[in-house]
Enzyme design. Sequence first.
Site, PDB file in Angstrom:
ATOM      1  N   ALA A  61      50.285  80.432   2.401  1.00  7.13           N
ATOM      2  CA  ALA A  61      51.039  79.205   2.642  1.00  7.13           C
ATOM      3  C   ALA A  61      51.326  79.040   4.130  1.00  7.13           C
ATOM      4  CB  ALA A  61      52.346  79.242   1.860  1.00  7.13           C
ATOM      5  N   GLY A 100      48.047  81.701  -1.902  1.00  8.80           N
ATOM      6  CA  GLY A 100      47.389  80.455  -2.249  1.00  8.80           C
ATOM      7  C   GLY A 100      45.930  80.420  -1.850  1.00  8.80           C
ATOM      8  N   GLU A 103      44.202  81.898  -4.687  1.00 10.43           N
ATOM      9  CA  GLU A 103      44.281  80.954  -5.804  1.00 10.43           C
ATOM     10  C   GLU A 103      43.275  79.816  -5.640  1.00 10.43           C
ATOM     11  OE1 GLU A 103      48.711  81.066  -7.616  1.00 10.43           O
ATOM     12  OE2 GLU A 103      48.648  80.618  -5.470  1.00 10.43           O
ATOM     13  N   GLU A 123      52.868  87.354  -3.128  1.00 13.38           N
ATOM     14  CA  GLU A 123      54.086  86.544  -3.229  1.00 13.38           C
ATOM     15  C   GLU A 123      55.317  87.348  -3.641  1.00 13.38           C
ATOM     16  OE1 GLU A 123      50.705  83.600  -3.817  1.00 13.38           O
ATOM     17  OE2 GLU A 123      51.127  85.678  -4.339  1.00 13.38           O
TER      18      GLU A 123
END
Length: 479
Positions: A61, A100, A103, A123
């Site tokens: 992020a 992310g 992901e 995370e």
Amino acid sequence: MSVHYQRHGNIGVIQITNPPVNALSHAVRSGLVNALEEGIADTEADALVVLAEGRTFIAGADIREFGKPPQAPLLPDVITQLEACPKPLIAALHGTALGGGLEVALGCHYRVALPGTRVGLPEVKLGLLPGAGGTQRLPRLTGVERALEMITSGRFVEAEEALEAGVIDAISSASTPLEAGLAVAKEILAGNQTPRITGKLPAPAANPRAIASTLKQLNQQSSELFSPFRIIEAIEACVTSDTLQEGLRRERELFLACMDSPQRAGLIHLFFAARNPHVIPGIENASAFHHVALIGEHPLFERLKKAAQRAGTTLTSEQSDATELCLLAPNATIQANAGCAVVALKEVGTDNDSDTPLRLVIAANDSLVELTKISAEPLVQQRAALTLKALRLNVVVSQQQSLMETMHAALQQSSASEARSSMEQASLRIAQEGFCYRESDIDLLAVEVLGYPRHLGGPHRQATLMDTSLPAARQEASP
């Protein structure tokens, strides 16, 4: 533009350019959606490749957006659109694909990595869980046990292990992500490789033994934490949900619960505290020393010697006319008026104080060292800190009196049951006396060196949260 599209023959390439680590900012998320739409609409493109410029794929992020209201498109929606792409969609990974970033890769149909790539979902270290499908897609590739271990630990996984676990599909010998991605796309179009749409894979088999084992471990080691237990619930939802969408909804509920947790705020506070604690406010254009003398013997010196060549630092065991900085082992001596900056090592809790202008306080676990300015000029301290940083030490700077020593002394004078409150009171004294450049430095040292509970964010953060009489500006609210 943070993301742009171009075609190489019959293969469309979506390229992310958001230095230094291609973080998933709002511009990148919007750019991915726009470039994907362009690639889908490009009738001459039969397959698409997602890659990133620079030294890494997507490292997670964008920290600049922490604490701000989210802006559409949200990452889960971006990944849903990537996964729904009607053309084969290949992620070409290099450097790191974290949080992310991984992901995003899981939402693509095939993952190829260059050697040395590392992947992970860290995370949990910020009091969160993967909120864009990580808890639902990773178990479909790895099974429950491996996904539990990876996500609850937050560790980085090397490419070879990621291949063995099924996280990625191949390791390429190509020299660039573009070459690797184009080669795989051609193989897929030729029918020699088969893409895997992760969300269309069946849910993993239930593994109650792995769930029970992870719960037992967490209860023994981290019972006070919040997000690891929510991760288990999310992975259980991956197994039991009738559809991917149902699992994703449950993941989002649990993610938002973690976002609201006080632990998340404390861990984010520490995350920011760890950014540049070696920098002295107001000192600009400082440079590291390049000629350093290590006087005496100490285990820390061996670490410095291993890092010296990469840092471009010349280390000697004796002082010379070229010496710019001397590091003195405990009980070592140097001639008066040495003509260089002098730093004396001091092990926390010992009595070997020196009258040198700078003091380097070290602890047994030496995850952090503290460079305290006793009488040196701030510029000299900054240059010394930059030198130690170049030699691969994680440095915190302070002034007049060591933060670490002050808190350690408070601990020594208190019982185990009073340890936390003693450190909290000591942290307030430190801030009041002005020994720290940033109050967050107190928290960083307390957690990393002295064992203060990480999820609370540090003693000064806790003390100021509890003391509502302190000015709001002093409370350093986490983003």
